[in-house]
Write an enzyme that holds these catalytic residues in place. Structure first.
Site, PDB file in Angstrom:
ATOM      1  N   ASP A 221       0.623  -1.458  -0.218  1.00  0.00           N
ATOM      2  CA  ASP A 221       0.009   0.011  -0.188  1.00  0.00           C
ATOM      3  C   ASP A 221       1.140   1.054  -0.147  1.00  0.00           C
ATOM      4  OD1 ASP A 221      -1.785   2.251   0.703  1.00  0.00           O
ATOM      5  OD2 ASP A 221      -3.017   0.468   1.802  1.00  0.00           O
ATOM      6  N   VAL A 222       0.332   2.132  -1.388  1.00  0.00           N
ATOM      7  CA  VAL A 222       1.365   3.464  -1.097  1.00  0.00           C
ATOM      8  C   VAL A 222       1.376   3.866  -0.176  1.00  0.00           C
ATOM      9  CG1 VAL A 222       1.463   3.110  -3.600  1.00  0.00           C
ATOM     10  CG2 VAL A 222       0.139   4.609  -2.790  1.00  0.00           C
TER      11      VAL A 222
ATOM     12  N   TYR B  94      -9.329  15.188  -5.040  1.00  0.00           N
ATOM     13  CA  TYR B  94      -8.569  14.794  -6.240  1.00  0.00           C
ATOM     14  C   TYR B  94      -7.614  15.986  -6.882  1.00  0.00           C
ATOM     15  CZ  TYR B  94      -7.202  12.496 -10.413  1.00  0.00           C
ATOM     16  OH  TYR B  94      -6.728  12.208 -11.333  1.00  0.00           O
TER      17      TYR B  94
ATOM     18  N   ASN C 124       2.069   6.034  -9.858  1.00  0.00           N
ATOM     19  CA  ASN C 124       0.942   6.155 -10.890  1.00  0.00           C
ATOM     20  C   ASN C 124      -0.466   5.900 -10.294  1.00  0.00           C
ATOM     21  OD1 ASN C 124      -1.035   5.266 -13.707  1.00  0.00           O
ATOM     22  ND2 ASN C 124      -0.796   3.810 -12.397  1.00  0.00           N
TER      23      ASN C 124
ATOM     24  N   LYS D 227      -3.443  17.027  -7.409  1.00  0.00           N
ATOM     25  CA  LYS D 227      -2.751  16.488  -8.639  1.00  0.00           C
ATOM     26  C   LYS D 227      -2.170  18.332  -8.995  1.00  0.00           C
ATOM     27  CE  LYS D 227      -3.627  12.230  -9.545  1.00  0.00           C
ATOM     28  NZ  LYS D 227      -2.597  11.505  -9.929  1.00  0.00           N
TER      29      LYS D 227
END
Length: 252
Positions: free
Chosen positions: A62-63, A157, A89, A161
Protein backbone atom coordinates in the site's frame (compact mmCIF):
# COMPACT_ATOMS: atom_id res chain seq x y z
CA UNK A 1 25.63 -1.00 -17.15
CA UNK A 2 26.45 -1.99 -20.72
CA UNK A 3 24.01 -4.69 -21.76
CA UNK A 4 22.24 -4.65 -18.39
CA UNK A 5 18.45 -4.27 -18.59
CA UNK A 6 16.98 -1.09 -17.17
CA UNK A 7 14.91 -1.53 -14.03
CA UNK A 8 11.53 0.13 -13.46
CA UNK A 9 9.12 0.15 -10.53
CA UNK A 10 5.50 0.99 -11.28
CA UNK A 11 2.87 1.81 -8.66
CA UNK A 12 -0.76 0.98 -9.33
CA UNK A 13 0.52 -1.78 -11.61
CA UNK A 14 -2.49 -4.04 -11.14
CA UNK A 15 -4.88 -2.20 -13.45
CA UNK A 16 -5.44 0.53 -16.00
CA UNK A 17 -2.58 2.84 -16.88
CA UNK A 18 -0.14 1.12 -14.53
CA UNK A 19 -0.77 -2.26 -16.11
CA UNK A 20 -0.44 -0.90 -19.65
CA UNK A 21 2.85 0.83 -18.83
CA UNK A 22 4.21 -2.25 -17.06
CA UNK A 23 3.51 -4.44 -20.08
CA UNK A 24 5.02 -1.88 -22.47
CA UNK A 25 8.24 -1.52 -20.48
CA UNK A 26 8.50 -5.30 -20.00
CA UNK A 27 8.14 -5.85 -23.75
CA UNK A 28 10.90 -3.27 -24.31
CA UNK A 29 13.27 -5.32 -22.17
CA UNK A 30 12.92 -3.59 -18.82
CA UNK A 31 12.94 -5.57 -15.60
CA UNK A 32 9.75 -4.38 -13.90
CA UNK A 33 8.73 -4.37 -10.25
CA UNK A 34 4.94 -4.33 -9.97
CA UNK A 35 3.67 -2.48 -6.90
CA UNK A 36 0.02 -2.55 -5.87
CA UNK A 37 -2.29 -3.62 -3.06
CA UNK A 38 -3.92 -6.63 -4.74
CA UNK A 39 -1.57 -9.55 -5.35
CA UNK A 40 -4.07 -11.25 -7.66
CA UNK A 41 -4.15 -8.24 -9.97
CA UNK A 42 -0.36 -7.94 -10.01
CA UNK A 43 -0.22 -11.61 -10.96
CA UNK A 44 -2.72 -10.95 -13.75
CA UNK A 45 -0.54 -8.15 -15.10
CA UNK A 46 2.41 -10.52 -15.21
CA UNK A 47 0.40 -13.24 -16.99
CA UNK A 48 -0.66 -10.80 -19.71
CA UNK A 49 2.94 -10.16 -20.79
CA UNK A 50 4.19 -11.40 -24.13
CA UNK A 51 7.18 -13.75 -24.00
CA UNK A 52 10.67 -12.46 -24.58
CA UNK A 53 10.65 -9.32 -22.45
CA UNK A 54 12.33 -8.51 -19.17
CA UNK A 55 11.64 -9.98 -15.75
CA UNK A 56 8.73 -9.22 -13.44
CA UNK A 57 8.86 -8.89 -9.67
CA UNK A 58 5.71 -8.67 -7.57
CA UNK A 59 6.04 -6.18 -4.72
CA UNK A 60 2.60 -5.97 -3.07
CA UNK A 61 2.29 -2.87 -0.91
CA UNK A 62 0.00 0.00 0.00
CA UNK A 63 1.67 3.26 -1.08
CA UNK A 64 0.46 4.95 2.10
CA UNK A 65 2.32 2.47 4.31
CA UNK A 66 5.85 3.78 4.87
CA UNK A 67 7.31 0.44 5.99
CA UNK A 68 5.65 -1.50 3.17
CA UNK A 69 6.92 0.98 0.57
CA UNK A 70 10.46 0.73 1.96
CA UNK A 71 10.27 -3.08 1.86
CA UNK A 72 9.06 -3.05 -1.76
CA UNK A 73 11.98 -0.91 -2.91
CA UNK A 74 14.44 -3.01 -0.92
CA UNK A 75 13.04 -6.14 -2.56
CA UNK A 76 13.46 -4.52 -5.99
CA UNK A 77 17.05 -3.59 -5.24
CA UNK A 78 17.84 -7.10 -4.00
CA UNK A 79 16.31 -8.70 -7.09
CA UNK A 80 17.61 -6.38 -9.80
CA UNK A 81 20.57 -4.53 -8.30
CA UNK A 82 19.50 -0.99 -9.18
CA UNK A 83 16.53 1.24 -10.08
CA UNK A 84 16.41 3.35 -13.25
CA UNK A 85 12.77 4.42 -13.32
CA UNK A 86 9.92 5.03 -10.91
CA UNK A 87 6.48 5.59 -12.44
CA UNK A 88 4.37 7.12 -9.67
CA UNK A 89 0.95 6.16 -10.94
CA UNK A 90 -1.24 4.92 -8.06
CA UNK A 91 -4.16 7.21 -7.36
CA UNK A 92 -7.79 7.39 -6.28
CA UNK A 93 -10.88 9.59 -6.37
CA UNK A 94 -13.71 10.57 -4.07
CA UNK A 95 -17.39 10.50 -4.83
CA UNK A 96 -18.32 13.69 -6.66
CA UNK A 97 -19.87 15.87 -3.97
CA UNK A 98 -19.73 19.60 -3.18
CA UNK A 99 -16.72 20.54 -1.07
CA UNK A 100 -18.88 21.38 1.93
CA UNK A 101 -20.25 17.82 1.93
CA UNK A 102 -16.86 16.09 1.63
CA UNK A 103 -16.01 14.18 4.82
CA UNK A 104 -12.57 14.97 6.20
CA UNK A 105 -11.77 11.23 6.30
CA UNK A 106 -12.30 11.06 2.53
CA UNK A 107 -10.11 14.13 2.06
CA UNK A 108 -7.32 12.54 4.10
CA UNK A 109 -7.65 9.20 2.27
CA UNK A 110 -7.17 10.88 -1.11
CA UNK A 111 -4.27 13.01 0.15
CA UNK A 112 -2.59 9.91 1.59
CA UNK A 113 -2.85 7.91 -1.64
CA UNK A 114 -2.39 10.66 -4.24
CA UNK A 115 0.25 12.79 -2.53
CA UNK A 116 1.86 11.08 0.44
CA UNK A 117 2.16 7.84 -1.54
CA UNK A 118 4.14 9.41 -4.40
CA UNK A 119 6.30 11.23 -1.85
CA UNK A 120 7.13 7.99 -0.03
CA UNK A 121 7.91 6.19 -3.30
CA UNK A 122 9.99 9.07 -4.66
CA UNK A 123 11.94 9.24 -1.41
CA UNK A 124 12.86 5.55 -1.64
CA UNK A 125 13.72 5.84 -5.33
CA UNK A 126 15.96 8.86 -4.76
CA UNK A 127 17.83 7.13 -1.95
CA UNK A 128 18.63 4.26 -4.31
CA UNK A 129 19.41 6.42 -7.34
CA UNK A 130 21.82 8.64 -5.40
CA UNK A 131 23.92 5.73 -4.18
CA UNK A 132 23.92 3.26 -7.08
CA UNK A 133 26.67 3.02 -9.69
CA UNK A 134 26.33 4.71 -12.07
CA UNK A 135 24.21 7.09 -10.03
CA UNK A 136 21.01 8.68 -11.26
CA UNK A 137 17.63 7.69 -12.58
CA UNK A 138 14.25 9.00 -13.60
CA UNK A 139 10.92 9.56 -11.86
CA UNK A 140 7.72 10.07 -13.83
CA UNK A 141 4.69 11.30 -11.90
CA UNK A 142 1.15 10.79 -13.17
CA UNK A 143 -0.32 14.23 -12.67
CA UNK A 144 -3.64 13.98 -14.60
CA UNK A 145 -5.43 16.71 -16.52
CA UNK A 146 -6.77 17.70 -13.11
CA UNK A 147 -3.32 19.05 -12.27
CA UNK A 148 -4.26 21.88 -14.64
CA UNK A 149 -8.06 22.23 -14.49
CA UNK A 150 -10.69 20.72 -12.18
CA UNK A 151 -13.82 18.82 -12.91
CA UNK A 152 -16.91 19.72 -10.88
CA UNK A 153 -16.95 18.41 -7.31
CA UNK A 154 -13.37 17.12 -7.33
CA UNK A 155 -11.65 19.28 -4.70
CA UNK A 156 -9.60 16.53 -3.04
CA UNK A 157 -8.45 14.90 -6.26
CA UNK A 158 -7.70 18.22 -7.97
CA UNK A 159 -5.81 19.59 -4.97
CA UNK A 160 -3.58 16.54 -4.77
CA UNK A 161 -2.87 16.58 -8.49
CA UNK A 162 -1.92 20.26 -8.36
CA UNK A 163 0.38 19.33 -5.48
CA UNK A 164 2.02 16.66 -7.64
CA UNK A 165 3.18 19.48 -9.92
CA UNK A 166 5.02 21.07 -7.00
CA UNK A 167 6.50 17.72 -5.99
CA UNK A 168 7.67 17.11 -9.56
CA UNK A 169 9.38 20.48 -9.79
CA UNK A 170 11.04 20.04 -6.40
CA UNK A 171 12.40 16.62 -7.35
CA UNK A 172 13.63 18.03 -10.67
CA UNK A 173 15.51 20.78 -8.88
CA UNK A 174 16.85 18.78 -5.94
CA UNK A 175 17.80 15.79 -8.10
CA UNK A 176 20.06 17.68 -10.52
CA UNK A 177 23.26 17.14 -8.56
CA UNK A 178 22.72 13.39 -8.53
CA UNK A 179 21.62 12.96 -12.17
CA UNK A 180 17.98 12.34 -11.23
CA UNK A 181 15.42 13.60 -13.75
CA UNK A 182 11.73 14.05 -12.94
CA UNK A 183 8.79 14.40 -15.32
CA UNK A 184 5.05 14.86 -15.01
CA UNK A 185 2.57 13.41 -17.48
CA UNK A 186 -0.94 14.86 -17.33
CA UNK A 187 -3.30 12.31 -18.84
CA UNK A 188 -6.80 13.06 -20.06
CA UNK A 189 -9.40 10.38 -20.74
CA UNK A 190 -7.30 7.30 -21.32
CA UNK A 191 -9.69 4.40 -21.91
CA UNK A 192 -9.56 2.33 -18.70
CA UNK A 193 -12.17 1.00 -16.29
CA UNK A 194 -11.84 4.24 -14.29
CA UNK A 195 -13.01 6.36 -17.25
CA UNK A 196 -15.74 4.00 -18.45
CA UNK A 197 -18.46 6.34 -17.17
CA UNK A 198 -17.29 8.99 -19.62
CA UNK A 199 -18.62 6.85 -22.46
CA UNK A 200 -22.14 7.14 -21.06
CA UNK A 201 -21.95 10.76 -19.91
CA UNK A 202 -20.27 12.80 -17.18
CA UNK A 203 -21.06 16.11 -15.49
CA UNK A 204 -19.59 19.21 -17.12
CA UNK A 205 -18.75 22.61 -15.66
CA UNK A 206 -21.88 24.17 -17.17
CA UNK A 207 -24.14 21.59 -15.54
CA UNK A 208 -24.73 19.46 -18.61
CA UNK A 209 -23.99 15.73 -18.75
CA UNK A 210 -21.97 14.86 -21.85
CA UNK A 211 -20.31 11.85 -23.37
CA UNK A 212 -16.57 12.50 -23.60
CA UNK A 213 -14.12 11.04 -26.13
CA UNK A 214 -11.47 8.69 -24.80
CA UNK A 215 -8.13 7.53 -26.21
CA UNK A 216 -6.41 4.16 -26.21
CA UNK A 217 -4.37 3.68 -23.02
CA UNK A 218 -1.59 2.31 -25.23
CA UNK A 219 -0.71 5.90 -26.15
CA UNK A 220 0.08 6.59 -22.51
CA UNK A 221 2.33 3.54 -22.35
CA UNK A 222 4.12 4.71 -25.50
CA UNK A 223 4.68 8.15 -23.97
CA UNK A 224 6.07 6.76 -20.73
CA UNK A 225 8.44 4.50 -22.65
CA UNK A 226 9.63 7.46 -24.73
CA UNK A 227 10.42 9.51 -21.62
CA UNK A 228 12.00 6.51 -19.89
CA UNK A 229 14.35 5.88 -22.80
CA UNK A 230 15.75 9.41 -22.91
CA UNK A 231 19.33 9.85 -21.73
CA UNK A 232 19.49 11.46 -18.30
CA UNK A 233 20.85 14.71 -19.74
CA UNK A 234 17.46 15.24 -21.46
CA UNK A 235 14.03 15.43 -19.87
CA UNK A 236 10.38 15.94 -20.73
CA UNK A 237 9.56 18.20 -17.81
CA UNK A 238 5.83 18.08 -18.45
CA UNK A 239 3.55 16.48 -21.01
CA UNK A 240 -0.19 16.70 -21.55
CA UNK A 241 -1.55 13.65 -23.34
CA UNK A 242 -5.27 13.68 -23.95
CA UNK A 243 -8.11 12.57 -26.15
CA UNK A 244 -8.04 15.28 -28.83
CA UNK A 245 -11.70 16.25 -28.64
CA UNK A 246 -12.25 16.01 -24.89
CA UNK A 247 -13.58 19.18 -23.22
CA UNK A 248 -10.37 20.41 -21.67
CA UNK A 249 -9.12 23.31 -23.81
CA UNK A 250 -11.69 25.94 -22.96
CA UNK A 251 -13.22 23.78 -20.23
CA UNK A 252 -15.94 25.64 -18.32
Amino acid sequence: MAGQPKVALITGAGSGIGRAVALKLHAAGYDVALLGRRVSELEKTATLAAPGGGRFLLTPADVTDEKAVHAAFEKTLEAFGRLDLLFNNAGTFTQGVPLEDLPVDEWKRVVDINLTGPFLCAREAIRIMKTQTPKGGRIINNGSISAQAPRPFSAAYTATKHAITGLTKSISLDGRADNIACSQIDIGNAATDVTAKMASGILQADGRVMVEPRMDVAHVADAVLYIANLPLDANVQSMTLMATAMPFIGRG
